[in-house]
Design an enzyme around this catalytic site. Structure first.
Site, PDB file in Angstrom:
ATOM      1  CB  ALA A  16      63.800   3.420  37.608  1.00  0.00           C
ATOM      2  CB  ALA A  17      67.177  -0.735  40.033  1.00  0.00           C
ATOM      3  NE  ARG A  22      78.110   8.352  31.810  1.00  0.00           N
ATOM      4  CZ  ARG A  22      77.525   7.947  30.690  1.00  0.00           C
ATOM      5  NH1 ARG A  22      76.927   6.053  29.991  1.00  0.00           N
ATOM      6  NH2 ARG A  22      77.520   8.374  29.677  1.00  0.00           N
ATOM      7  N   GLY A 148      73.743  -3.411  22.133  1.00  0.00           N
ATOM      8  CA  GLY A 148      73.549  -5.073  21.973  1.00  0.00           C
ATOM      9  C   GLY A 148      73.459  -5.429  20.448  1.00  0.00           C
ATOM     10  CE1 TYR A 378      54.218  36.590  52.856  1.00  0.00           C
ATOM     11  CE2 TYR A 378      56.295  38.022  52.433  1.00  0.00           C
ATOM     12  CZ  TYR A 378      55.595  37.026  53.278  1.00  0.00           C
ATOM     13  OH  TYR A 378      56.731  35.802  53.577  1.00  0.00           O
ATOM     14  CB  SER A 396      53.838  56.906  36.234  1.00  0.00           C
ATOM     15  OG  SER A 396      53.884  55.756  35.238  1.00  0.00           O
TER      16      SER A 396
END
Length: 455
Positions: A16-17, A22, A148, A378, A396
């Site tokens: 993963a180097a 892109r 390849g 909060y 409500s």
């Protein structure tokens, strides 16, 4: 040793180097998520089924991000300071595997969907009676392009491996391609890598060259094949989306095979860890984030978003519901249109059917939360809890200012702003008494009309 006997110890090397230019992202390429999980963690999760003794990720550019992401998983790293090819990258893991003796599985961080079964098959082939020096994972893509090539006989014995840049026209016509994944014994791997040169079109040290070097020593290598989708690589946002789509398509098939009804499968999106019971019905356009558990006989209506939540049997969710982390929806409970629930539990048979926010709360069994109700949890600095007792009725457009407790069986009148506890079976009314001024509205309209006319 045969595949039927105990396998040698296993080490995993993940490459993963690469810089991942892109992707055009400040986030390291292999940390981009598939189904809510970074690509490299998909690989590590699959590898866990093989109980590896050691795991190392070869890092380069953006190493700090990778090291931080891997540290909680106990995975080590090795640095490839210069990008000199895949063979050079694997060689950098030598120090991390010092003293290790066993099989080594080489994976790629941007090839995230390799299954544990495929990894196991590679190791089985490596430890078969004919003891190949290396095992390569091959595939046959619809368009072989610049991959390849692997030249092998009908038995899978490799005669030659060649990078596309160095291949002849005849070799480029071969459809068996190299995924890059490989299984090698540790005692062979680094000895062969020391002999790899860089006399090729790119001037790099290619990992596949160890196959040719082993052949020069009179030792054969083998290839096993898998489908192209399993070894799809991610180098761009387009490929990321394609791999995500492939993962989601497979997951939809799997959940339906396990007894889940998806009304419009292509519109439902799962996370890597979504758990669904039998006879669950999922309507169109539902998104599951990480950490969701859904028990049997649940119905999830359209356009709901669910993350970090547990939904118990026979509950009903949505449409247009949002369940956030910590939501726990009880048996037969209902969460309806435009209701958001965060870090809160609804007891058995409880209902929050319309336009409500329930956060940091416990709602008792069979309680009814009226439309437009919110828990004010909060104050800008800290979060506080609301407790609503069993069988309570919240009218409500009420605001419950936490910390506050509504007793079992209590009723809160519509439009109330509740700032103090309400006792069990009590009625709470927090609003001024209604009054009426006869004719006031007409007098007001007449005065404003005259003013507007300039009189």
């Amino acid at each position: 040793m045969t595949a039927a006997t105990t396998r040698p110890p296993l080490a995993i090397i993940i490459l993963a180097a690469g810089q991942g230019t892109r992707m055009k992202s400040s986030l390291h390429k292999v940390l981009h998520p598939i189904a809510g999980r970074p690509m490299v963690l998909h690989l590590l999760a699959a590898a866990q089924a093989l109980a590896p003794e050691r795991q190392v990720v070869v890092v380069g550019a953006g190493r700090e991000q990778l090291e931080a992401a891997l540290a909680p998983h106990g995975v080590g790293t090795a640095l490839q300071a210069e990008q000199l090819g895949t063979g050079h990258a694997v060689a950098q893991a030598r120090g991390a595997l010092d003293g290790f003796s066993g099989d080594v599985l080489i994976l790629y961080g941007d090839v995230p969907l390799v299954r544990a079964e495929t990894m196991r098959a590679m190791l089985d082939r490596l430890n078969a009676d004919d003891a190949p020096a290396t095992v390569v994972l091959g595939f046959r893509p619809a368009d072989p392009g610049a991959y390849g090539r692997i030249i092998a006989d009908e038995a899978g014995v490799i005669g030659k491996m060649v990078e596309y840049k160095d291949a002849s026209a005849e070799e480029r016509a071969v459809t068996l391609c190299n995924s890059g994944l490989m299984a090698v014994r540790s005692e062979d791997l680094f000895a062969l890598l020391e002999r790899v040169g860089n006399d090729n079109a790119a001037g790099e040290y290619y990992l596949p060259d160890i196959v040719l070097l082993a052949a020069a020593d009179g030792r054969k290598s083998a290839v096993i094949e898998t489908g192209a989708a399993e070894v799809a690589g991610v180098n761009s946002r387009i490929e990321l989306a394609q791999v995500e789509a492939a993962w989601q398509a497979q997951r939809r098939i799997a959940v339906m095979a396990d007894g889940v009804t998806l009304i419009a499968p292509e519109t439902v999106f799962f996370s890597h860890d979504t758990q669904l019971g039998r006879d669950v019905v999922v309507e169109p356009h539902v998104v599951f984030g990480p950490g969701v558990v859904v028990e049997d006989n649940v119905t999830i209506h359209s356009f709901s978003h669910i993350e970090g939540a547990t939904i118990h049997t026979r509950a009903e969710i949505g449409p247009y519901a949002r369940l956030r982390p910590g939501a726990d929806i009880g048996v037969k409970a209902k969460v309806g249109n435009f209701v958001e629930i965060k870090k809160a539990s609804l007891g058995e048979g409880a209902k929050a059917n319309h336009l409500s926010y329930i956060g940091d709360a416990i709602v008792g069994a069979n309680a009814n939360i009226g439309a437009g109700t919110i828990t004010c949890n909060y104050d800008g600095f800290f979060k506080y809890r609301t407790d609503i007792g069993a069988g309570a009725f919240i009218g409500s457009n009420s605001a419950l200012v936490a910390p506050v407790t509504i007793g079992a069986g209590a009723i809160v009148g519509a439009g109330s702003v509740v700032t103090r506890d309400v006792g069990a079976d009590a009625l709470a009314l927090v609003r001024p008494e209604q009054s009426e001024k006869t004719g006031w509205a007409k007098r007001f309209r007449d005065a404003m009309t005259a003013k507007k006319a300039g009189k």
